[in-house]
Motif scaffolding. Structure first.
Motif, PDB file in Angstrom:
ATOM      1  N   UNK A   1      -1.668   5.563   0.033  1.00 51.93           N
ATOM      2  CA  UNK A   1      -3.089   5.491   0.339  1.00 51.93           C
ATOM      3  C   UNK A   1      -3.552   6.630   1.233  1.00 51.93           C
ATOM      4  N   UNK A   2      -2.641   7.515   1.600  1.00 51.72           N
ATOM      5  CA  UNK A   2      -3.015   8.741   2.299  1.00 51.72           C
ATOM      6  C   UNK A   2      -3.439   9.803   1.292  1.00 51.72           C
ATOM      7  N   UNK A   3      -2.614   9.976   0.270  1.00 54.49           N
ATOM      8  CA  UNK A   3      -2.872  11.016  -0.733  1.00 54.49           C
ATOM      9  C   UNK A   3      -3.504  10.461  -1.996  1.00 54.49           C
ATOM     10  N   UNK A   4      -3.809   9.142  -2.009  1.00 56.78           N
ATOM     11  CA  UNK A   4      -4.368   8.491  -3.209  1.00 56.78           C
ATOM     12  C   UNK A   4      -3.498   8.778  -4.423  1.00 56.78           C
ATOM     13  N   UNK A   5      -2.207   8.507  -4.264  1.00 56.45           N
ATOM     14  CA  UNK A   5      -1.227   8.835  -5.294  1.00 56.45           C
ATOM     15  C   UNK A   5      -0.448   7.568  -5.642  1.00 56.45           C
ATOM     16  N   UNK A   6      -0.379   7.260  -6.941  1.00 54.38           N
ATOM     17  CA  UNK A   6       0.363   6.096  -7.415  1.00 54.38           C
ATOM     18  C   UNK A   6       1.462   6.549  -8.353  1.00 54.38           C
ATOM     19  N   UNK A   7       2.678   6.011  -8.171  1.00 53.11           N
ATOM     20  CA  UNK A   7       3.790   6.331  -9.058  1.00 53.11           C
ATOM     21  C   UNK A   7       4.423   5.038  -9.544  1.00 53.11           C
ATOM     22  N   UNK A   8       5.103   5.133 -10.661  1.00 54.76           N
ATOM     23  CA  UNK A   8       5.794   3.958 -11.208  1.00 54.76           C
ATOM     24  C   UNK A   8       7.255   3.916 -10.813  1.00 54.76           C
ATOM     25  N   UNK A   9       7.832   5.085 -10.454  1.00 54.77           N
ATOM     26  CA  UNK A   9       9.245   5.140 -10.069  1.00 54.77           C
ATOM     27  C   UNK A   9       9.467   6.373  -9.197  1.00 54.77           C
ATOM     28  N   UNK A  10      10.572   6.334  -8.410  1.00 56.70           N
ATOM     29  CA  UNK A  10      10.919   7.476  -7.583  1.00 56.70           C
ATOM     30  C   UNK A  10      10.442   7.327  -6.151  1.00 56.70           C
ATOM     31  N   UNK A  11      10.734   8.346  -5.335  1.00 54.91           N
ATOM     32  CA  UNK A  11      10.408   8.335  -3.914  1.00 54.91           C
ATOM     33  C   UNK A  11       8.943   8.694  -3.698  1.00 54.91           C
ATOM     34  N   UNK A  12       8.269   7.888  -2.838  1.00 51.26           N
ATOM     35  CA  UNK A  12       6.847   8.136  -2.600  1.00 51.26           C
ATOM     36  C   UNK A  12       6.608   8.643  -1.176  1.00 51.26           C
ATOM     37  N   UNK A  13       7.041   7.900  -0.171  1.00 55.05           N
ATOM     38  CA  UNK A  13       6.907   8.354   1.209  1.00 55.05           C
ATOM     39  C   UNK A  13       7.832   7.525   2.095  1.00 55.05           C
ATOM     40  N   UNK A  14       8.060   8.038   3.326  1.00 52.39           N
ATOM     41  CA  UNK A  14       8.745   7.303   4.378  1.00 52.39           C
ATOM     42  C   UNK A  14       7.709   6.907   5.426  1.00 52.39           C
ATOM     43  N   UNK A  15       7.937   5.765   6.077  1.00 53.79           N
ATOM     44  CA  UNK A  15       6.976   5.339   7.098  1.00 53.79           C
ATOM     45  C   UNK A  15       7.693   4.728   8.286  1.00 53.79           C
ATOM     46  N   UNK A  16       7.135   4.982   9.450  1.00 53.13           N
ATOM     47  CA  UNK A  16       7.544   4.355  10.703  1.00 53.13           C
ATOM     48  C   UNK A  16       6.332   3.632  11.266  1.00 53.13           C
ATOM     49  N   UNK A  17       6.514   2.400  11.677  1.00 56.48           N
ATOM     50  CA  UNK A  17       5.416   1.587  12.183  1.00 56.48           C
ATOM     51  C   UNK A  17       5.756   1.092  13.576  1.00 56.48           C
ATOM     52  N   UNK A  18       4.807   1.231  14.462  1.00 61.53           N
ATOM     53  CA  UNK A  18       4.995   0.741  15.829  1.00 61.53           C
ATOM     54  C   UNK A  18       3.909  -0.281  16.133  1.00 61.53           C
ATOM     55  N   UNK A  19       4.339  -1.521  16.317  1.00 64.87           N
ATOM     56  CA  UNK A  19       3.424  -2.601  16.669  1.00 64.87           C
ATOM     57  C   UNK A  19       3.708  -3.017  18.104  1.00 64.87           C
ATOM     58  N   UNK A  20       2.673  -3.001  18.905  1.00 69.87           N
ATOM     59  CA  UNK A  20       2.784  -3.484  20.276  1.00 69.87           C
ATOM     60  C   UNK A  20       1.618  -4.432  20.534  1.00 69.87           C
ATOM     61  N   UNK A  21       1.817  -5.714  20.207  1.00 64.79           N
ATOM     62  CA  UNK A  21       0.771  -6.703  20.394  1.00 64.79           C
ATOM     63  C   UNK A  21       0.023  -6.991  19.108  1.00 64.79           C
ATOM     64  N   UNK A  22       0.388  -8.095  18.442  1.00 60.69           N
ATOM     65  CA  UNK A  22      -0.281  -8.525  17.212  1.00 60.69           C
ATOM     66  C   UNK A  22      -0.335 -10.051  17.242  1.00 60.69           C
ATOM     67  N   UNK A  23      -1.548 -10.616  17.125  1.00 62.83           N
ATOM     68  CA  UNK A  23      -1.722 -12.058  17.225  1.00 62.83           C
ATOM     69  C   UNK A  23      -2.477 -12.594  16.020  1.00 62.83           C
ATOM     70  N   UNK A  24      -1.959 -13.688  15.456  1.00 65.48           N
ATOM     71  CA  UNK A  24      -2.651 -14.446  14.416  1.00 65.48           C
ATOM     72  C   UNK A  24      -3.077 -15.769  15.050  1.00 65.48           C
ATOM     73  N   UNK A  25      -4.368 -16.062  15.012  1.00 65.02           N
ATOM     74  CA  UNK A  25      -4.909 -17.189  15.756  1.00 65.02           C
ATOM     75  C   UNK A  25      -5.697 -18.103  14.821  1.00 65.02           C
ATOM     76  N   UNK A  26      -5.216 -19.338  14.648  1.00 64.80           N
ATOM     77  CA  UNK A  26      -5.978 -20.352  13.938  1.00 64.80           C
ATOM     78  C   UNK A  26      -6.109 -20.137  12.447  1.00 64.80           C
ATOM     79  N   UNK A  27      -5.177 -19.435  11.830  1.00 62.47           N
ATOM     80  CA  UNK A  27      -5.263 -19.113  10.402  1.00 62.47           C
ATOM     81  C   UNK A  27      -4.420 -20.092   9.596  1.00 62.47           C
ATOM     82  N   UNK A  28      -4.947 -20.507   8.452  1.00 63.62           N
ATOM     83  CA  UNK A  28      -4.181 -21.301   7.495  1.00 63.62           C
ATOM     84  C   UNK A  28      -3.641 -20.367   6.424  1.00 63.62           C
TER      85      UNK A  28
END
Length: 857
Positions: free
Chosen positions: A332-359
């Motif tokens: 979704x950075x390059x608007x590129x879709x593939x059916x097979x093969x390597x697309x990208x690597x990602x690192x995610x850092x979450x510091x504080x995430x809350x789900x409140x009152x959700x079903x």
């Protein structure tokens, strides 16, 4: 290289000004022959923004913050017509601020929104009103009204220091190609634009510039149609933000995925050339330079984000993932879709995430295969997971998974959640810092809670807290541990289970436990005949956990300490034989089959403590009654009771009693509390830090004590109570009989009324009725009154502190503007040695503490 700070600020300024241009028009409605904006509003919390528009007549910018004037108010729109407005956004406050804008449209806009174009020109200095028609050549077209509202890609955020302003020229032009088919159309709906400002970490104190880093979150209302765009950073930077999910059915939400939007807080990296930037546009240009590039790497950050649900929200599930993404997939950075093969690597850092009152009706899967990813501080509060599949292994309620055993996935909290019809409730792997409390698990195909390791060896779990949960129909071990590392501190307490365990009735098992791991396991009830596989999970102390009326009765009548784990409907009297009844915040109600001539909890010997329990809707009978028992009631609530038997909701006879930190609200009763009503006895009673509000009593008082009882009434609030007196009885809000050693202090009496319904009575008091030898100090009496059959009594008026005898010290109270007058506001009906009433030094000011209880003079 990184793009420059200056470039970043310019983009933010553009975003600021675009959003500010619409700020004043909280609701816009567009017509072919009229364009108006109404309901102008600025929302800025404790900070101060202003919006000004250039006034040709005045030749200057004029504030429209507190007006309802339309920005665009021409009434004859037609193809080719253009209107230009110049705006100024100004920080009026003394603090630097960061702000974000929210775009909300609850209805589908008509085709008219597709033929009105929006142009903008940002500037750091004031703009002059253009005089030539070719002015639009110097403006930037940002799309049509429809695009501006629904699909604008510019990050809507900005920063302003104290006194700073930003300027914007904004033009609306109806396209020349708009034909007759647009005549007679209106916009088809309305859209709101909301601006929220919070403190910016800019100013410094004696230590650093971080003192305001915990400034309140911005809040955005979202819908099923636009929530993913918010999560992708399309409309706002979600750092320190709350998404308020309005009613609707939401699909699977993708959180923390890298996108091209600046609000996603993504850094775009090309390791081939050592290149990185936070501009997706610049990154795409770099990759298109004709040279070789390795697979892109994206580093995304999520900080202090809350997803909170209104009523009527269901979510299919949530996916949070990082690592190597291969096809079939979309970048979704390059608007590129593939059916097979390597697309990208990602690192995610979450510091504080809350789900409140959700079903949730699909699992929340938070996983990573990337060793640099950090998930820290993910919380689920008041959520429901009803997955509808107990067989498929991927149908957990929550999956919190780390492929590596590196301590980077940690601090998961589940509080007051419900799990139904899941394969597993909570599943973790290679995770440390796990808390599951106050939750209920009902019908799982496998474990309720699984805290697993993988092929990487024992996991140092650090802190694990599994407390105060209810488990029913768990079709395997309730709690399953993998390999427990030495650095693990595990607390398992106050858990209650029924009809659970594997085929051998095992309810807890660990694969292995390293030496050094510590355990605090006690007060659990896993059900009859169950087996603990590891000795470390055997209870060191016991208490009777009760979840049914039968269990409650049996445990209390055996004299055991009782811990209530579920709301209970009682069907008959519970005779407590001593010990502690800990309600654990649960509620007691009555079955229709309950004997209405009885009492709910009865104690006739020993010492009984009732705490943390709510009695709701108790009908006719007392909630608690004692005879020759020592009673303590703490932190309990008595509400909506319709007690009509003799004496009170709490009725104590011939025994000491202490009532503290309780709430008595909206009850209809004879009295709320009565002490030693039937006979005199040398006992002591205390009522402290309690709230009595909106109660209606049919006899004598809200709180009543009688002869020879040492009485302390301290730190309470008596608010808007009514006492109705029949016959020739006496009455007061608080009635203390013929007794010495009485202290009444630090109380609030406000808006209470005592009425004699059948005669004219002098012994009435809207506040206190006393015998003798009492100290009454530091209380507040406001707007209390008495009435009799013939109207307002001449005695015990709004001040209301009356006494049979003398020797009463009424010094140091707040009397709502008038000190008591002898013979009017109090009286000495009988001769008594001393025969004195002291009313010196009345308080002239008062305050109430944060809970509305007690008086601080």
């Amino acid at each position: 290289m990184k793009k420059s700070t200056k470039h970043s600020l310019i983009l933010s300024a553009i975003s600021l000004l675009i959003c500010a241009s619409m700020l004043i028009g909280t609701t816009f409605a567009w017509f072919t022959d009229s364009v108006t904006s109404t309901g102008n509003k600025i929302q800025s919390g404790t900070l101060s923004l202003d919006l000004l528009v250039y006034d040709k007549t005045a030749g200057d910018y004029v504030s429209i913050k507190n007006t309802e004037d339309a920005i665009f108010n021409y009434e004859k729109w037609e193809p080719g017509y253009t209107e230009v407005k110049l705006l100024q956004v100004k920080n009026l406050g003394t603090l630097a601020l960061k702000w974000v804008a929210q775009f909300v449209s609850e209805k589908q806009l008509s085709a008219l929104a597709d033929v009105i174009d929006v142009y903008v020109k940002p500037s750091a200095t004031a703009l002059a009103m253009p005089t030539e028609r070719d002015v639009l050549d110097t403006y930037t077209k940002v799309g049509t009204v429809a695009e501006f509202v629904n699909t604008i890609e510019t990050t809507t955020k900005g920063e302003l220091l104290e006194g700073e302003s930003a300027y914007l020229g904004i033009a609306l032009k109806m396209q020349e190609t708009a034909g007759n088919e647009y005549q007679g159309l209106d916009l088809g709906g309305e859209f709101d634009i909301r601006i929220f400002a919070t403190q910016l970490t800019a100013e410094s104190d004696s230590f650093d510039e971080q003192y305001d880093k915990e400034a309140p979150n911005a809040t955005y209302e979202v819908t099923p149609a636009n929530i993913q765009a918010y999560l992708d950073g399309e409309y706002a930077d979600l750092e320190n933000a709350t998404l308020l999910l309005t009613a609707g059915d939401y699909g699977t939400l993708y959180l923390g995925r890298p996108t091209k939007h600046a609000g996603s807080n993504t850094v775009y990296i090309c390791n081939t050339h050592g290149y990185e930037t936070d501009s997706a546009e610049e990154f795409a240009t770099h990759l298109g330079d004709g040279t070789y590039h390795t697979t892109p790497l994206y580093e995304t950050t999520v900080r202090n984000l809350t997803l909170k649900a209104e009523d009527g929200v269901t979510v299919d599930g949530v996916l949070v993932t990082s690592g190597h993404t291969v096809g079939p997939a979309t970048d979704y950075v390059l608007d590129k879709t593939i059916t097979a093969g390597s697309l990208y690597y990602s690192t995610l850092r979450i510091n504080g995430l809350t789900f409140d009152g959700i079903t949730f009706d699909g699992r929340v899967n938070i996983e990573t295969s990337d060793a640099k990813t950090v998930y820290d501080g993910v919380s689920f509060v008041d959520c429901t997971f009803d997955i509808g599949d107990t067989v498929s292994s991927n149908k957990q309620g929550i999956r919190y998974y780390n492929e590596a055993n590196n301590g980077n996935v940690k601090n998961l909290t589940v509080d007051n959640c419900t799990f139904k019809n899941c394969y597993q409730g909570v599943y973790t792997a290679n995770t440390n810092g796990i808390t599951v409390v106050n939750s209920e698990f009902d019908t799982t195909g496998h474990n309720a809670i699984a805290i697993q390791s993988t092929v990487h060896g024992a996991v140092d779990l650090e802190s694990v807290v599994i407390e105060n949960n209810v488990f029913k129909n768990i079709n395997d071990r309730i709690i399953r541990f993998g390999e427990i590392g030495a650095d693990s501190d595990i607390s398992v307490q106050y858990n209650y289970a029924r009809n659970s365990g594997d085929e051998d009735k095992e309810v807890i098992k660990a694969v292995s436990i390293d030496s050094g791991a510590e355990f605090d396991v006690k007060f659990n009830d896993w059900g009859a005949g169950t087996v603990i596989a590891n000795s470390e999970f055997s209870d060191t102390d016991t208490v009777a956990l009760v979840g049914t009326a039968t269990e409650f009765k049996t445990a209390a009548e055996s004299g055991k300490d009782v811990y209530v784990v579920e709301d209970i409907e009682v069907v008959e009297r519970i005779e407590a034989k001593g010990g502690v009844i800990d309600g654990n915040g649960k509620t007691i109600t009555m079955s229709d089959a309950f004997n209405k001539n009885d009492t709910v909890i009865y104690a006739d010997a020993g010492a009984v403590t009732v705490k943390n329990l709510t009695f709701d809707g108790i009908d006719r009978v007392a909630a608690i009654r004692t005879l020759n028992a020592e009673l303590t009631v703490d932190n309990c609530t008595f509400a909506n009771c319709t007690q009509s038997m003799t004496q009170g909701i709490i009725r104590c006879n011939l025994g000491n009693a202490t009532i503290t930190n309780c709430r008595f609200t909206d009850n209809t009763c004879t009295m709320v509390i009565s002490f030693n009503y039937d006979a005199s006895n040398d006992t002591t009673i205390m009522v402290e830090n309690c709230l009595f509000e909106n109660n209606t009593c049919a006899e004598t008082a809200v709180v009543y004590t009688i002869t020879d009882v040492g009485t302390t009434i301290k730190g309470n609030s008596f608010i808007n109570n009514t006492v109705n007196i029949s016959g020739n009885n006496n009455g007061a809000t608080v009635y203390v009989g013929f007794t010495e050693n009485v202290v009444v202090r630090d109380n609030l009496f406000s808006g209470n009324t005592v009425k004699a319904l059948e005669s004219s009575r002098e012994r009435l008091s809207g506040g206190l009725m006393l015998g003798y030898k009492a100290v009454v100090t530091n209380n507040v009496f406001i707007n209390n009154s008495v009435e009799n059959k013939f109207g307002t009594s001449d005695l015990g008026r709004s001040v209301t502190a009356s006494a049979y005898y003398g020797d009463i010290d009424l010094s140091g109270n707040y009397w709502d503007g008038g000190v008591p007058v002898y013979g009017v506001d109090y009286y000495n009906e009988y001769d008594y040695v001393g025969n004195s009433v002291i009313v010196d030094n009345p308080l002239t000011t008062y305050t109430i503490d944060d809970d509305g209880v007690g008086v601080k003079a």
